[in-house]
Write a protein that holds these residues in place. Structure first.
Motif, short mmCIF file in Angstrom:
data_model
loop_
_atom_site.label_atom_id
_atom_site.label_comp_id
_atom_site.label_asym_id
_atom_site.label_seq_id
_atom_site.Cartn_x
_atom_site.Cartn_y
_atom_site.Cartn_z
N VAL A 49 0.84 -1.20 0.00
CA VAL A 49 0.00 0.00 0.00
C VAL A 49 0.87 1.24 0.00
O VAL A 49 0.65 2.18 -0.78
CB VAL A 49 -0.97 -0.01 1.22
N ASP A 50 1.90 1.26 0.86
CA ASP A 50 2.80 2.42 0.94
C ASP A 50 3.51 2.66 -0.40
O ASP A 50 3.66 3.81 -0.83
CB ASP A 50 3.83 2.22 2.04
N THR B 226 -8.41 4.94 -4.12
CA THR B 226 -9.30 4.11 -4.95
C THR B 226 -8.51 3.24 -5.92
O THR B 226 -8.85 2.08 -6.15
CB THR B 226 -10.30 5.00 -5.73
N GLN B 227 -7.43 3.80 -6.46
CA GLN B 227 -6.59 3.04 -7.38
C GLN B 227 -5.82 1.94 -6.65
O GLN B 227 -5.64 0.85 -7.18
CB GLN B 227 -5.63 3.98 -8.10
N VAL B 228 -5.36 2.25 -5.44
CA VAL B 228 -4.65 1.26 -4.63
C VAL B 228 -5.58 0.09 -4.32
O VAL B 228 -5.21 -1.09 -4.46
CB VAL B 228 -4.11 1.88 -3.33
N ALA B 229 -6.79 0.40 -3.92
CA ALA B 229 -7.77 -0.65 -3.60
C ALA B 229 -8.04 -1.51 -4.82
O ALA B 229 -8.11 -2.75 -4.73
CB ALA B 229 -9.06 -0.02 -3.09
N ARG C 97 -7.71 1.16 7.13
CA ARG C 97 -6.37 0.75 7.54
C ARG C 97 -5.45 1.98 7.66
O ARG C 97 -4.68 2.10 8.61
CB ARG C 97 -5.79 -0.25 6.54
N LEU C 98 -5.53 2.88 6.69
CA LEU C 98 -4.70 4.08 6.76
C LEU C 98 -5.06 4.93 7.97
O LEU C 98 -4.19 5.47 8.64
CB LEU C 98 -4.83 4.88 5.46
N SER C 99 -6.34 5.01 8.26
CA SER C 99 -6.79 5.75 9.44
C SER C 99 -6.28 5.09 10.72
O SER C 99 -5.82 5.76 11.64
CB SER C 99 -8.32 5.81 9.46
N TYR C 100 -6.33 3.77 10.77
CA TYR C 100 -5.84 3.02 11.94
C TYR C 100 -4.35 3.27 12.15
O TYR C 100 -3.89 3.47 13.26
CB TYR C 100 -6.11 1.53 11.74
N ARG C 101 -3.60 3.29 11.07
CA ARG C 101 -2.15 3.49 11.19
C ARG C 101 -1.79 4.90 11.63
O ARG C 101 -0.75 5.10 12.25
CB ARG C 101 -1.47 3.16 9.86
N ARG C 102 -2.63 5.89 11.31
CA ARG C 102 -2.36 7.27 11.72
C ARG C 102 -2.77 7.53 13.16
O ARG C 102 -2.33 8.51 13.75
CB ARG C 102 -3.14 8.24 10.82
N ARG C 103 -3.60 6.68 13.70
CA ARG C 103 -4.14 6.93 15.03
C ARG C 103 -3.04 6.89 16.09
O ARG C 103 -2.12 6.08 16.02
CB ARG C 103 -5.16 5.83 15.35
#
Length: 95
Positions: A19-20, A30-33, A46-52
């Motif tokens: 992803v990174d 959207t393109q990554v997904a 997932r990105l939100s979880y990692r920033r938390r």
């Protein structure tokens, strides 16, 4: 259903670097997904979880000890709570 977490559907240890790398290439979420054949909301979550930030209370810091003299016998002692004014011996005698 209190507190039991089920294992993740995805192997994030393997997927996070992918992803990174895709995001670093300038791809949108959207393109990554689409490239990883996943739902867009899954990637966003997932990105939100990692920033938390880490949750408060996860790491407990021991309180600093306070030097006191007992109000009853005047013996010196150390205590973690500012509310304790009697040494352990005098507290045991009172109980």
């Amino acid at each position: 259903m209190g507190g039991v977490m089920r294992p993740s559907k995805y192997d994030w240890a393997r997927l996070d670097p992918q992803v990174d790398a895709l995001l670093a290439k300038g791809m949108r979420v959207t393109q990554v997904a689409q490239a990883l054949e996943m739902r867009v909301q899954t990637i966003r979550d997932r990105l939100s979880y990692r920033r938390r930030a880490p949750r408060a209370g996860m790491k407990r810091v021991a309180p600093a000890l306070i030097d006191r003299s007992c109000l009853n016998c005047r013996a010196a002692f150390r205590v973690a709570s500012p509310f304790l004014r009697l040494c352990p011996v005098c507290r045991a005698d009172c109980g």
